[in-house]
Design a protein around this motif. Structure first.
Motif, PDB file in Angstrom:
ATOM      1  N   SER A   1       0.823  -1.206   0.000  1.00 21.98           N
ATOM      2  CA  SER A   1       0.000   0.000   0.000  1.00 21.98           C
ATOM      3  C   SER A   1       0.859   1.259   0.000  1.00 21.98           C
ATOM      4  CB  SER A   1      -0.916  -0.012   1.230  1.00 21.98           C
ATOM      5  OG  SER A   1      -1.594   1.213   1.365  1.00 21.98           O
ATOM      6  N   VAL A   2       1.878   1.305   0.859  1.00 19.15           N
ATOM      7  CA  VAL A   2       2.723   2.496   0.959  1.00 19.15           C
ATOM      8  C   VAL A   2       3.555   2.689  -0.313  1.00 19.15           C
ATOM      9  CG1 VAL A   2       4.679   3.523   2.183  1.00 19.15           C
ATOM     10  CG2 VAL A   2       2.785   2.542   3.480  1.00 19.15           C
ATOM     11  N   LEU A   3       4.106   1.607  -0.842  1.00 23.80           N
ATOM     12  CA  LEU A   3       4.896   1.724  -2.082  1.00 23.80           C
ATOM     13  C   LEU A   3       4.017   2.220  -3.231  1.00 23.80           C
ATOM     14  CD1 LEU A   3       7.224  -1.419  -2.034  1.00 23.80           C
ATOM     15  CD2 LEU A   3       7.879   0.967  -1.740  1.00 23.80           C
TER      16      LEU A   3
ATOM     17  N   ALA B   1       8.755   6.640   2.315  1.00 26.29           N
ATOM     18  CA  ALA B   1       7.960   5.406   2.406  1.00 26.29           C
ATOM     19  C   ALA B   1       8.455   4.532   3.555  1.00 26.29           C
ATOM     20  CB  ALA B   1       8.034   4.635   1.088  1.00 26.29           C
ATOM     21  N   ARG B   2       9.768   4.410   3.675  1.00 23.78           N
ATOM     22  CA  ARG B   2      10.342   3.595   4.757  1.00 23.78           C
ATOM     23  C   ARG B   2       9.990   4.176   6.124  1.00 23.78           C
ATOM     24  NH1 ARG B   2      14.754   2.223   7.945  1.00 23.78           N
ATOM     25  NH2 ARG B   2      15.664   0.171   7.540  1.00 23.78           N
ATOM     26  N   MET B   3      10.032   5.502   6.236  1.00 26.13           N
ATOM     27  CA  MET B   3       9.707   6.156   7.501  1.00 26.13           C
ATOM     28  C   MET B   3       8.238   5.943   7.864  1.00 26.13           C
ATOM     29  SD  MET B   3      11.000   7.941   9.992  1.00 26.13           S
ATOM     30  CE  MET B   3      12.518   8.634   9.322  1.00 26.13           C
ATOM     31  N   LEU B   4       7.354   5.989   6.855  1.00 25.70           N
ATOM     32  CA  LEU B   4       5.934   5.762   7.114  1.00 25.70           C
ATOM     33  C   LEU B   4       5.688   4.345   7.609  1.00 25.70           C
ATOM     34  CD1 LEU B   4       4.302   7.552   4.029  1.00 25.70           C
ATOM     35  CD2 LEU B   4       4.487   8.421   6.360  1.00 25.70           C
ATOM     36  N   LEU B   5       6.420   3.379   7.067  1.00 25.06           N
ATOM     37  CA  LEU B   5       6.266   1.992   7.506  1.00 25.06           C
ATOM     38  C   LEU B   5       6.787   1.792   8.926  1.00 25.06           C
ATOM     39  CD1 LEU B   5       7.284   0.096   4.226  1.00 25.06           C
ATOM     40  CD2 LEU B   5       5.009   0.175   5.280  1.00 25.06           C
ATOM     41  N   GLN B   6       7.800   2.557   9.315  1.00 27.40           N
ATOM     42  CA  GLN B   6       8.323   2.455  10.678  1.00 27.40           C
ATOM     43  C   GLN B   6       7.316   2.963  11.703  1.00 27.40           C
ATOM     44  OE1 GLN B   6      11.955   4.667  10.130  1.00 27.40           O
ATOM     45  NE2 GLN B   6      13.219   2.811  10.064  1.00 27.40           N
TER      46      GLN B   6
END
Length: 647
Positions: free
Chosen positions: A147-149, A177-182
């Motif tokens: 979803s984020v990607l 994107a990586r920060m949002l997943l964290q």
């Protein structure tokens, strides 16, 4: 409370940057951090993140609070593939999943089953790790990544792409994107919208609205701040001041606050003048000297108000032309561009016209070829197909978002003067002064300038060029909020023709009279600004849905020989869903209006408490404070309704 900043101070040498900065951030707050370029916004975020140390003051965060910080233009540096890097965020869950597979193998082992104690311990371990995996979102891990990607514009990318092969802008989007997943408890973003197209920006706004943590965002995107922020912290003259509401509300409150402070100052000045006049007339008279002395004592004891400072100095400029163009400015027909070595065109069949005095925006997703199209129109890029023709008396002025025309080794003064050698140095210095380059600033090398300063140099040259057709590629990209407003004012007064690219939706709404949306197979034309374009697109989607539903209904009636009671169609359900959504939006707007009204009333009451006439009226103070508490309780209740509606 997640974070408390107390008396933070920072200087570089003898130059103060921030002085006694104090504020708090509560759970689920969305805070916008604003100020001119160089005000110290990025420095403040770096101190909170622990990247640099303050000269004095403290940053306190609640126990176990996780802070995520994404610096401006900080592209992801990694030799992993996209999917490997994103899955690395969930390393603990991936290890847990591997452990569960190993435990499943062990549980099925007959030898272990014969050892009752070890078997029970293994089952208990499996149950505990399974519960951890479930509660920490292990089953949603791959869905979240996908979803984020997709939202950040990597939906069509090969996930096996090595990150080091991506462009700088793509690596910046991937870092976000990586920060949002964290998903840290406090997410701090420094200019996150710089490399995002409109589609990605819209997705990011929706994602951050429903984000479970708190946000502290530095942004010069007014549309983004209006859609997201619930409060604004302004950094100005090294100090911080907080305002409740979004960016537009902050502008209103700040203006009202300045007007109120100015009136109070002027009122006190009138009072002082009257006292001084009375003292001067009556101090020497025997019959009135005591009264004059009493007034003098009152004057000496008076706590004098400082004159409010008002706005910071802004850049000032205007775009003028030497002569107008003919009525027809540009005719572009069936344009197509393909990069060398590629058989697939970047875009094709692009046709549009420009007429004198028009202001036209060119929009489309990142990578579609908008900048390439502009460069083709000024002969900096070869066309694969198509033709274009400029009209009579056209003089072009081009603003390049990458500022590739600037020479890094030159000083600011040399850069501008070398482009206009016939002008006197005093004239060049005056113009640079209008763009906030004064004194020794004009001797700075271009390479040492910030993005915003380089933008102002490029705009200086563009202004002096006196072109009657301006082609602008992302002109607001590096400008602070105040400089954007000055640029807008200058362009609104411009008598020439304007063709520009922008992802700044506020700028598009204010400037665009017509929008050309670029697609791989041509372009679509929309009259009006950005909001008008979105409304037109929604209308088209609704008409397409109606046509599709009508077609399906006709087909079904032909195929069916038996007349059956009409069941709700997907179209009807869709219409009902849209009605429900409109009702929800209306309710949301009503609540937001109520929030704005209550916040305004609270601000007015709090402002009344600062009135010197109220200082000694204890009963009045108690009444006002009671009213403030009542309205804050009402505001809290309305906010709860609003959060339930949007959550």
């Amino acid at each position: 409370m997640l974070l408390q900043v107390s008396d933070l101070t920072k200087s570089y040498g003898i130059t103060p940057i921030l002085s006694r900065i104090t504020f708090q951030i509560q759970e689920r707050e969305r805070v916008g951090l604003v100020g001119v370029n160089g005000a110290g916004k990025s420095t403040l975020l770096q101190m909170i993140a622990g990247v640099i140390s303050p000269d004095s003051g403290t940053v306190y965060k609640a126990k176990e609070t996780r802070i995520g910080y994404l610096a401006q233009n900080s592209g992801l540096q990694s030799d992993r593939t996209i999917i490997e890097e994103m899955r690395e965020v969930f390393r603990d869950l991936i290890d847990t999943e591997q452990e569960l597979r190993q435990l499943e193998v062990a549980i099925s082992d007959p030898q272990l089953q014969q050892n009752e104690k070890r078997y029970e311990e293994t089952l208990a371990r499996y149950a505990a790790r399974s519960e951890y995996f479930r509660t920490e979102g292990g089953f949603e891990m791959d869905t979240r990544i996908k979803s984020v990607l997709h939202g950040m514009g990597f939906g069509q990318f090969d996930q096996a792409t090595v990150i080091s092969t991506l462009s700088g802008g793509q690596r910046t989007r991937l870092a976000l994107a990586r920060m949002l997943l964290q998903a840290p408890d406090l997410l701090m973003l420094d200019e996150p919208t710089n490399h995002l197209d409109i589609e990605t920006l819209t997705w990011l706004e929706g994602y951050l609205r429903s984000y479970n943590g708190s946000l502290l965002v530095v942004s010069h995107d007014r549309y983004f701040l209006d859609a997201l922020a619930t409060s604004i912290i302004e950094i100005e003259r090294h100090a911080a001041k907080r305002y409740t509401g979004n960016y537009s509300r902050y502008i209103e409150l700040k203006a009202a606050e300045y007007e109120s402070q100015l009136k109070m100052f002027e009122k006190q000045q009138d009072e002082i003048a009257k006292l001084e006049q009375f003292i001067q007339k009556n101090i020497a008279r025997a019959s009135t000297t005591k009264r004059a002395q009493s007034r003098r004592k009152a004057l000496d004891k008076m706590e004098r108000l400082d004159k409010p400072l008002g706005e910071l100095k802004k850049a000032y400029f205007s775009f003028e032309i030497d002569r107008p163009t003919g009525k027809d400015v540009l005719n572009a027909d069936s344009l197509s561009v393909a990069f060398e070595g590629s058989s697939t065109p970047l875009f094709r069949n692009v046709s549009f016209r420009l007429e004198r005095g028009e202001t036209v925006a060119l929009v489309g997703p990142n990578g579609i070829g908008k900048s390439t199209l502009l460069k083709a129109l000024i002969d900096q890029q070869q066309l694969a197909e198509g033709t274009y023709r400029w009209g009579t008396h056209v003089k072009l002025g081009f603003y390049d978002q990458e500022q590739a025309t600037l020479t890094g080794t030159k000083s600011v003064l040399e850069e501008v003067w070398s482009a206009f050698p016939s002008l006197e140095e005093s004239r060049i210095r005056t113009v640079l002064g209008n763009f906030l380059f004064s004194g020794d600033d004009v001797q700075k090398s271009v390479s040492s300038l910030s993005g915003g300063e380089k933008a102002r140099v490029a705009l200086t040259k563009l202004m002096l060029d006196r072109a009657n057709v301006l082609i602008l590629d992302e002109p607001t990209n590096h400008l602070d909020l105040f400089s954007k407003e000055v640029l807008e004012a200058a362009l609104l007064d411009y008598d020439g023709t304007l063709l520009f690219i922008s992802h700044d939706r506020y700028f598009l709404n204010k400037m665009a009279e017509r929008i050309v949306e670029l697609t791989p197979d041509g372009c679509q034309h929309f009259l009006g600004n950005y909001d008008d374009m979105i409304e037109k697109k929604l209308e088209r989607e609704e008409l397409a849905a109606q046509a599709s539903a009508a077609s399906a209904s006709t087909t079904k009636s032909k195929q069916s020989a038996v007349v059956e009671p009409a069941a709700p169609t997907s179209y009807e359900a869709d219409k009902q869903a849209k009605r429900d959504e409109r009702n929800r939006q209306r309710k949301q707007e009503q609540l937001e209006g109520e929030i704005a009204r209550l916040e305004e009333e609270i601000s007015a009451l709090e402002l009344e408490l600062t009135d010197p006439a109220v200082f000694n009226d204890y009963v009045r103070i108690q009444t006002i404070q009671g009213d403030v508490e009542t309205k804050k309780a009402e505001l809290s209740a309305v906010y709860e309704q609003w959060e339930a509606l949007v959550g």
